[in-house]
Structure formats: structure tokens, C-alpha cells
Motif scaffolding. Structure first.
Motif, mmCIF file in Angstrom:
data_model
loop_
_atom_site.group_PDB
_atom_site.id
_atom_site.type_symbol
_atom_site.label_atom_id
_atom_site.label_comp_id
_atom_site.label_asym_id
_atom_site.label_seq_id
_atom_site.Cartn_x
_atom_site.Cartn_y
_atom_site.Cartn_z
ATOM 1 N N GLU A 103 0.820 -1.222 0.000
ATOM 2 C CA GLU A 103 0.000 0.000 0.000
ATOM 3 C C GLU A 103 0.854 1.271 0.000
ATOM 4 O OE1 GLU A 103 -0.228 -2.486 2.192
ATOM 5 O OE2 GLU A 103 -0.450 -1.787 4.258
ATOM 6 N N THR A 104 2.114 1.145 0.431
ATOM 7 C CA THR A 104 2.999 2.309 0.429
ATOM 8 C C THR A 104 3.408 2.689 -0.997
ATOM 9 O OG1 THR A 104 3.742 1.682 2.636
ATOM 10 C CG2 THR A 104 5.143 3.218 1.451
ATOM 11 N N GLU A 105 3.221 1.763 -1.947
ATOM 12 C CA GLU A 105 3.541 2.080 -3.343
ATOM 13 C C GLU A 105 2.667 3.216 -3.863
ATOM 14 O OE1 GLU A 105 5.498 -2.158 -4.631
ATOM 15 O OE2 GLU A 105 3.466 -1.769 -5.351
ATOM 16 N N CYS A 106 1.522 3.390 -3.257
ATOM 17 C CA CYS A 106 0.614 4.477 -3.626
ATOM 18 C C CYS A 106 1.252 5.837 -3.307
ATOM 19 C CB CYS A 106 -0.691 4.216 -2.885
ATOM 20 S SG CYS A 106 -1.693 5.584 -2.461
ATOM 21 N N LEU A 107 1.949 5.925 -2.189
ATOM 22 C CA LEU A 107 2.672 7.155 -1.851
ATOM 23 C C LEU A 107 3.771 7.432 -2.888
ATOM 24 C CD1 LEU A 107 3.834 8.192 1.696
ATOM 25 C CD2 LEU A 107 5.385 8.368 -0.208
ATOM 26 N N ILE A 108 4.418 6.385 -3.337
ATOM 27 C CA ILE A 108 5.475 6.522 -4.363
ATOM 28 C C ILE A 108 4.893 7.135 -5.642
ATOM 29 C CG2 ILE A 108 7.108 5.246 -5.824
ATOM 30 C CD1 ILE A 108 7.972 5.202 -2.907
ATOM 31 N N GLU A 109 3.782 6.555 -6.099
ATOM 32 C CA GLU A 109 3.138 7.052 -7.335
ATOM 33 C C GLU A 109 2.812 8.536 -7.211
ATOM 34 O OE1 GLU A 109 2.313 5.433 -10.131
ATOM 35 O OE2 GLU A 109 2.845 3.384 -9.544
ATOM 36 N N LEU A 110 2.237 8.911 -6.092
ATOM 37 C CA LEU A 110 1.840 10.312 -5.906
ATOM 38 C C LEU A 110 3.074 11.217 -5.867
ATOM 39 C CD1 LEU A 110 -0.888 9.640 -3.239
ATOM 40 C CD2 LEU A 110 -1.320 10.744 -5.455
ATOM 41 N N ALA A 111 4.104 10.770 -5.185
ATOM 42 C CA ALA A 111 5.310 11.592 -5.074
ATOM 43 C C ALA A 111 5.948 11.786 -6.444
ATOM 44 C CB ALA A 111 6.301 10.946 -4.111
ATOM 45 N N LEU A 112 5.919 10.747 -7.279
ATOM 46 C CA LEU A 112 6.583 10.817 -8.584
ATOM 47 C C LEU A 112 5.790 11.624 -9.609
ATOM 48 C CD1 LEU A 112 7.888 7.146 -8.897
ATOM 49 C CD2 LEU A 112 9.269 9.213 -8.512
ATOM 50 N N ALA A 113 4.578 11.986 -9.274
ATOM 51 C CA ALA A 113 3.745 12.740 -10.219
ATOM 52 C C ALA A 113 4.320 14.131 -10.482
ATOM 53 C CB ALA A 113 2.321 12.840 -9.693
ATOM 54 N N GLU A 114 5.197 14.596 -9.614
ATOM 55 C CA GLU A 114 5.829 15.909 -9.806
ATOM 56 C C GLU A 114 7.319 15.784 -9.575
ATOM 57 O OE1 GLU A 114 4.504 19.550 -7.678
ATOM 58 O OE2 GLU A 114 2.492 18.772 -8.110
ATOM 59 N N ARG A 115 8.081 16.497 -10.328
ATOM 60 C CA ARG A 115 9.534 16.430 -10.202
ATOM 61 C C ARG A 115 9.982 17.051 -8.870
ATOM 62 N NH1 ARG A 115 14.433 18.108 -12.447
ATOM 63 N NH2 ARG A 115 13.923 20.300 -12.176
ATOM 64 N N LEU A 279 -4.818 1.060 -3.773
ATOM 65 C CA LEU A 279 -5.403 0.233 -4.834
ATOM 66 C C LEU A 279 -6.655 -0.503 -4.352
ATOM 67 C CD1 LEU A 279 -2.176 -1.178 -6.517
ATOM 68 C CD2 LEU A 279 -3.736 0.558 -7.424
ATOM 69 N N ASP A 280 -6.797 -0.651 -3.045
ATOM 70 C CA ASP A 280 -8.016 -1.262 -2.510
ATOM 71 C C ASP A 280 -9.125 -0.239 -2.302
ATOM 72 O OD1 ASP A 280 -6.889 -3.808 -2.365
ATOM 73 O OD2 ASP A 280 -5.975 -3.371 -0.417
ATOM 74 N N GLY A 281 -8.858 1.021 -2.692
ATOM 75 C CA GLY A 281 -9.869 2.062 -2.552
ATOM 76 C C GLY A 281 -9.966 2.628 -1.143
ATOM 77 N N ARG A 282 -9.004 2.296 -0.290
ATOM 78 C CA ARG A 282 -9.058 2.827 1.076
ATOM 79 C C ARG A 282 -8.175 4.070 1.203
ATOM 80 N NH1 ARG A 282 -9.253 -1.925 5.438
ATOM 81 N NH2 ARG A 282 -7.084 -2.354 4.986
ATOM 82 N N ASP A 283 -8.617 5.026 2.034
ATOM 83 C CA ASP A 283 -7.835 6.233 2.260
ATOM 84 C C ASP A 283 -6.430 5.846 2.706
ATOM 85 O OD1 ASP A 283 -10.062 7.710 1.653
ATOM 86 O OD2 ASP A 283 -10.581 8.145 3.757
ATOM 87 N N ARG A 284 -5.401 6.354 2.021
ATOM 88 C CA ARG A 284 -4.055 5.870 2.347
ATOM 89 C C ARG A 284 -3.000 6.961 2.429
ATOM 90 N NH1 ARG A 284 -3.299 2.102 5.352
ATOM 91 N NH2 ARG A 284 -4.695 0.782 4.163
ATOM 92 N N VAL A 285 -3.144 8.044 1.653
ATOM 93 C CA VAL A 285 -2.108 9.069 1.668
ATOM 94 C C VAL A 285 -2.768 10.441 1.741
ATOM 95 C CG1 VAL A 285 -0.229 10.159 0.356
ATOM 96 C CG2 VAL A 285 -0.464 7.669 0.346
ATOM 97 N N VAL A 286 -2.293 11.262 2.665
ATOM 98 C CA VAL A 286 -2.731 12.658 2.703
ATOM 99 C C VAL A 286 -1.602 13.489 2.098
ATOM 100 C CG1 VAL A 286 -3.297 14.623 4.189
ATOM 101 C CG2 VAL A 286 -4.270 12.370 4.674
ATOM 102 N N SER A 287 -1.977 14.362 1.160
ATOM 103 C CA SER A 287 -0.997 15.212 0.498
ATOM 104 C C SER A 287 -1.380 16.670 0.702
ATOM 105 C CB SER A 287 -0.939 14.873 -0.997
ATOM 106 O OG SER A 287 -2.233 14.960 -1.565
ATOM 107 N N ALA A 288 -0.366 17.530 0.656
ATOM 108 C CA ALA A 288 -0.628 18.976 0.812
ATOM 109 C C ALA A 288 0.592 19.752 0.339
ATOM 110 C CB ALA A 288 -0.929 19.310 2.271
ATOM 111 N N ARG A 289 0.427 21.072 0.316
ATOM 112 C CA ARG A 289 1.545 21.955 -0.057
ATOM 113 C C ARG A 289 1.781 22.994 1.029
ATOM 114 N NH1 ARG A 289 2.864 21.488 -5.418
ATOM 115 N NH2 ARG A 289 1.198 20.464 -6.577
ATOM 116 N N ALA A 290 3.038 23.419 1.103
ATOM 117 C CA ALA A 290 3.376 24.499 2.022
ATOM 118 C C ALA A 290 2.922 25.817 1.391
ATOM 119 C CB ALA A 290 4.866 24.538 2.291
#
Ligand code: GLN
Length: 290
Positions: A103-115, A279-290
Motif C-alpha cells: 500500500e505504500t507504493e501508492c505514496l510513491i506514485e503520488l510523489a513521482l507525479a511531480e519532479r 489500490l483497494d480504494g481505502r484512504d491511504r495518503v494525505v498530500s498537501a503543499r506548504a
């Protein structure tokens, strides 16, 4: 384990092992028996079918019996083999670190979406998040991994040595942000990205975990010993200082923690707060910006 010593005859050793593991409540005894057999006879798992009718040496049979005994005791396969795959790479693991989770792979995908150019991983453990991000991003980047537990830091160092990273990341022993300035080459630059998969299980939930996790993974990686949210308060407290304006912060959460964690992010004045599913549709990563 009860009964006669383990057989060197592979078919009976396998069915014996499956029976013992099933009786111990191991969730997938057939799969695990095959993994441990492949390891005992030093064969890749996809070649196992070629050997399942033969015999093992006594040494191999003993090794298999020892490993099966550990699995019966609900030790995770990754601790027995010392390796765990994450995002297509094999990582060294051990009793001092949390085994990388799919499930941590989801954080990877989100992080890689931006350089990003500089990434900070808080509570790096095996280093699976930090190293994967640095290896997956096409453009060069530099990173810092912070880890409090010295034995976990050793595992992260072993993994860092295994990967061919253009600019090796700094691994720093510390408690969240404390002393981090000392780990950075010239003063402390700010980061474009802060990531963390912190210990987020509440103390009250520990008893209900699977024995593999509760009895064999390090408490410090699992729980804050309190409400499961203290790590987020710590992580957010440093974000204004260590993130460039517009920089991103991504944290893994327990699937019931979205409201609590977005509340902590909002109170800290972060922007663009979003909850992202795994991928199981469960809340897994919270993202935000400074
Ligand atoms: N960052 C590591 C991982 O995601 C360790 C996390 C932890 O120990 N809580 O696997």
C-alpha cells in the motif's frame, strides 16, 4: 513441532510443512511452504516444479524444517528470508525495520507525479520510500532519510549500498527534525518534498494486529504508544521551515485517519490538502503543499 524429524523426501516434507502451518493459522500455507522450500534447496521459486518430486540433502531438509518452524511461530516470510520486494526492487529487511508494504507504493506514485530536487523522508526504516523515489525519478535528485533507531539505520545503509544511486542520500540518526541541520552539507537547504510513512497505529489497536506484525515487527515502527496521530503533529510542525513555498508533503495514513490527519494539516496552514486512496480504494495518503 511434533512428530518425526522432517523428511528429505520433498513431497512429504512439503505436505507436512503445509499441514503444520495451516494448523498454526498461517494465512497462505501452500504459498509459504513453496517459498521456504525454494529457499532451502537454493532454487528460484519459478523453477520449483522441477524439484517437487525429488529429495533434499539432510542439510536442506533441516534448513526447511527450521524455516517452517519459524513460520509456524508466525514470523513473517520477509524476516525469514531477510528480503522484501517493493516497487519492483528487493530490499534488505530485519527485525529492526517495518517490512515495505504494497500500500505504500501508492505514496510513491503520488510523489513521482511531480519532479523534485530534494526530498526528505522522515522515519526512513529500510529506506524503501527514499531509495525508490531517487531511483525512479528520471532527473537527478538528492535526499535525506531520518531514522531514530540505530539498528534500522544500519538496514537503510545496507540498502543504500546495494543501489546504484548517482548522488547517495544522507542517512541521519535523529528524532523527526531534531538535529537535521547537522546532517546537511551546507547549512540546511529546504526540500521540495517531504514524505513519511510514520508509526500510525494507536496503542489501543496493537493487541488486535496479526501476530506477524504485533509479535515480529518493531513497535517503534508501528505505534506512537498513544492515539496514533502524534507522528503527524511532529511531521507537520517542521513543514513550514523545511519545505520551499509550494513544496509538497505526503504522508501515509491508517485508512480511518483521513479526517484527523487532514485536520492536523489544516490547523498547520498547509494548502491543497487531499486524501488519496490505495489500490483497494481505502484512504491511504494525505498530500498537501506548504
Ligand atoms: N519508511 C519506511 C516504510 O515505509 C518505514 C516506515 C515505518 O517504520 N513506520 O516502510
Amino acid at each position: 513441532m511434533t512428530g518425526e524429524p522432517f523428511s528429505a523426501d520433498i513431497p512429504s516434507a512439503l505436505s507436512n510443512a503445509i499441514g503444520h502451518m495451516r494448523a498454526a493459522g498461517v494465512p497462505d500455507p501452500v504459498r509459504d511452504a513453496r517459498i521456504l522450500l525454494a529457499r532451502a534447496i537454493d532454487q528460484p521459486i519459478d523453477r520449483l516444479a522441477l524439484f517437487t518430486q525429488g529429495t533434499m540433502s539432510d542439510r536442506q531438509a533441516r534448513r526447511f524444517a527450521d524455516d517452517v518452524r519459524r513460520r509456524v511461530n508466525r514470523e513473517p516470510i520477509s524476516l525469514i528470508t531477510g528480503r522484501k520486494d517493493f516497487y519492483g526492487r528487493s530490499f534488505a529487511v530485519g527485525p529492526a525495520v517495518l517490512a515495505p508494504r504494497p500500500e505504500t507504493e501508492c505514496l510513491i506514485e503520488l510523489a513521482l507525479a511531480e519532479r523534485f530536487e530534494r526530498v526528505l523522508d522522515l522515519g526512513t526504516g529500510s529506506g524503501c520510500i527514499l531509495f525508490t523515489l531517487l531511483l525512479e525519478q528520471r532527473t537527478p535528485a538528492w535526499g535525506v532519510g531520518v531514522e531514530k533507531c540505530p539498528d534500522a539505520l544500519m538496514v537503510a545503509m545496507e540498502n543504500r549500498d546495494d543501489f546504484d544511486l548517482a548522488v547517495p542520500p544522507v542517512l541521519h540518526r535523529g528524532d523527526w527534525y531534531s538535529g537535521i541541520e547537522n546532517a546537511l552539507p551546507d547549512g540546511f537547504p529546504s526540500f521540495n518534498l517531504i514524505v513519511s510513512n510514520p508509526p500510525y497505529i494507536a496503542a489501543s489497536e496493537m493487541a488486535g494486529l496479526e501476530p506477524e506484525v504485533r509479535d515480529h515487527e518493531p513497535d517503534i515502527a508501528l505505534t506512537d504508544g498513544a492515539d496514533g496521530l502524534s507522528a503527524y503533529r511532529e511531521i507537520v510542525s517542521g513543514a513550514p521551515k523545511y519545505l520551499i513555498p509550494g513544496g509538497r508533503i505526503l504522508v501515509e495514513i491508517g485508512h480511518m485517519q483521513a479526517d484527523a490527519v487532514t485536520g492536523i494539516f489544516r490547523a498547520a496552514g498547509l494548502h491543497d490538502i487531499a486524501v488519496n486512496p490505495d489500490l483497494d480504494g481505502r484512504d491511504r495518503v494525505v498530500s498537501a503543499r506548504a
